[in-house]
Write a protein that holds these residues in place. Sequence first.
Motif, PDB file in Angstrom:
ATOM      1  N   VAL A 114      -3.958  -5.053   0.269  1.00 52.30           N
ATOM      2  CA  VAL A 114      -2.793  -4.143   0.063  1.00 52.30           C
ATOM      3  C   VAL A 114      -1.493  -4.984   0.236  1.00 52.30           C
ATOM      4  O   VAL A 114      -1.659  -5.537   1.393  1.00 52.30           O
ATOM      5  CB  VAL A 114      -2.752  -2.858   0.744  1.00 52.30           C
ATOM      6  N   ASP A 115      -0.732  -5.128  -0.687  1.00 49.85           N
ATOM      7  CA  ASP A 115       0.507  -5.974  -0.481  1.00 49.85           C
ATOM      8  C   ASP A 115       1.648  -5.252  -1.039  1.00 49.85           C
ATOM      9  O   ASP A 115       1.738  -4.373  -1.806  1.00 49.85           O
ATOM     10  CB  ASP A 115       0.510  -7.229  -1.368  1.00 49.85           C
ATOM     11  N   VAL A 116       2.773  -5.270  -0.179  1.00 48.12           N
ATOM     12  CA  VAL A 116       4.094  -4.606  -0.560  1.00 48.12           C
ATOM     13  C   VAL A 116       5.392  -5.584  -0.670  1.00 48.12           C
ATOM     14  O   VAL A 116       6.350  -4.997  -0.845  1.00 48.12           O
ATOM     15  CB  VAL A 116       4.422  -3.893   0.724  1.00 48.12           C
ATOM     16  N   THR A 117       4.988  -6.670  -0.867  1.00 53.75           N
ATOM     17  CA  THR A 117       6.181  -7.855  -0.846  1.00 53.75           C
ATOM     18  C   THR A 117       6.753  -7.567  -2.025  1.00 53.75           C
ATOM     19  O   THR A 117       6.256  -6.939  -3.098  1.00 53.75           O
ATOM     20  CB  THR A 117       5.654  -9.334  -0.809  1.00 53.75           C
ATOM     21  N   TRP A 118       8.027  -8.222  -2.363  1.00 53.64           N
ATOM     22  CA  TRP A 118       8.874  -8.249  -3.475  1.00 53.64           C
ATOM     23  C   TRP A 118       9.430  -9.434  -3.799  1.00 53.64           C
ATOM     24  O   TRP A 118      10.151 -10.005  -4.550  1.00 53.64           O
ATOM     25  CB  TRP A 118       9.906  -7.104  -3.288  1.00 53.64           C
ATOM     26  N   ILE A 161      -4.064  -6.018   5.015  1.00 56.51           N
ATOM     27  CA  ILE A 161      -2.682  -5.377   4.590  1.00 56.51           C
ATOM     28  C   ILE A 161      -2.030  -6.463   4.859  1.00 56.51           C
ATOM     29  O   ILE A 161      -1.786  -7.079   5.950  1.00 56.51           O
ATOM     30  CB  ILE A 161      -2.410  -4.232   5.479  1.00 56.51           C
ATOM     31  N   LEU A 162      -1.200  -6.977   3.813  1.00 53.15           N
ATOM     32  CA  LEU A 162      -0.546  -8.067   3.977  1.00 53.15           C
ATOM     33  C   LEU A 162       1.088  -7.389   4.409  1.00 53.15           C
ATOM     34  O   LEU A 162       1.722  -6.899   3.514  1.00 53.15           O
ATOM     35  CB  LEU A 162       0.014  -8.942   2.671  1.00 53.15           C
ATOM     36  N   TRP A 198      -7.247  -5.590  -5.553  1.00 55.16           N
ATOM     37  CA  TRP A 198      -5.760  -5.805  -5.054  1.00 55.16           C
ATOM     38  C   TRP A 198      -5.039  -4.527  -5.283  1.00 55.16           C
ATOM     39  O   TRP A 198      -4.805  -4.149  -6.458  1.00 55.16           O
ATOM     40  CB  TRP A 198      -5.179  -6.936  -5.749  1.00 55.16           C
ATOM     41  N   VAL A 199      -4.391  -4.199  -4.298  1.00 56.57           N
ATOM     42  CA  VAL A 199      -3.481  -2.956  -4.526  1.00 56.57           C
ATOM     43  C   VAL A 199      -1.961  -3.341  -4.121  1.00 56.57           C
ATOM     44  O   VAL A 199      -1.768  -3.893  -3.015  1.00 56.57           O
ATOM     45  CB  VAL A 199      -3.808  -1.504  -3.480  1.00 56.57           C
ATOM     46  N   TYR A 200      -1.398  -3.254  -5.370  1.00 52.18           N
ATOM     47  CA  TYR A 200       0.055  -3.946  -4.998  1.00 52.18           C
ATOM     48  C   TYR A 200       1.377  -2.781  -5.092  1.00 52.18           C
ATOM     49  O   TYR A 200       1.298  -1.831  -5.970  1.00 52.18           O
ATOM     50  CB  TYR A 200       0.502  -4.892  -6.183  1.00 52.18           C
TER      51      TYR A 200
END
Length: 339
Positions: free
Chosen positions: A67-71, A5-6, A90-92
């Motif tokens: 899994v990444d949540v960045t914007w 998880i990022l 990759w889950v974005y």
Amino acid sequence: MRILILGGTAWLGGQIAHTALDRGHDVTALARGESGSVPAGATLVRADRSRPDAYDRVRGQDWDAVVDVTWQPGFVRSATTALAGRVGHWVYVSSCSVYADHDTPGADESAALLPALDSDTADRETYGEAKVACEALLREAVGERRCTLARAGLIGGPGDHTDRTTYWPSRFAAPADPGHGDGSGGAVLVPDSPALSTQVIDVRDLATWLVHCAEGRVAGAYNVSGHVTSLPDHLATARRVAGHTGPLLRVGQDWLAEHRVEPWAGPRSLPLWLPLPEYAGFSARDIGAALRAGLTPRPLAETLADGLAWAREQPDDRTRSAGLTDDEERELLAAARHT
């Protein structure tokens, strides 16, 4: 599965980590660690994604899913450059803010997008364009079949530090109106907008679905939100959860604008309220594809009740991120009564 998880220490990231651990996965969170700690059982790799060495401690490993949540487009670019060759899926976590228009209820994932931000660094004014750029970078780096693009709607439930979904049950549970000896005590100011829709996805349901997508390598773009509920029905549910029996003082959107009440979020706002007709579809997206892909939203009442319970545990002197203060509420109620 080995899941990276990022993030993983803030609200949604932390919930994803909890969910993945509960489902038996090996979880590593790459984060600065400034937003909190990782759940027990997860491994924290402290790193600043703005630095060139951010991925040095994880780039030599194989990961079943990221899994990444960045914007920030630059963060997606650097992460995929470092890791794409060793990641299965990759889950974005994107956003429904990627869409160019919000005036059409029932729009699905084929709706037109904003132009992608032509920069690696975004600010809040370019949030939607930045998310579009992140999606495009990810597609290019890993391919359509190796990524989930989860276009999340408004996230709610326990831990909602934005206060957008906890404001109404909290306000109904503790009205600012002191009463006037005429049976009007406990009145709450609400938007008179019966045609406006609301759409909330519980953070726990979103996290569960994201982990499900990692497990099943679910590919494609999806609107991920709760079921559409009219604003009056949403407010009625919040009232029931809070046990509010006082009167409602309804005011229209022109009145709210004249009295400098902001829509949606932020100081001196009424959360969930948006002007019509330009936002008629903002909280009325078609989520059929996500439902067919396993999304299971819980009842709104459960999300609001658990959000209220969490809000009651917060310090009394905490400044809300959204909504009206008690003084602002009383001021506006007085103005509305004399209109």
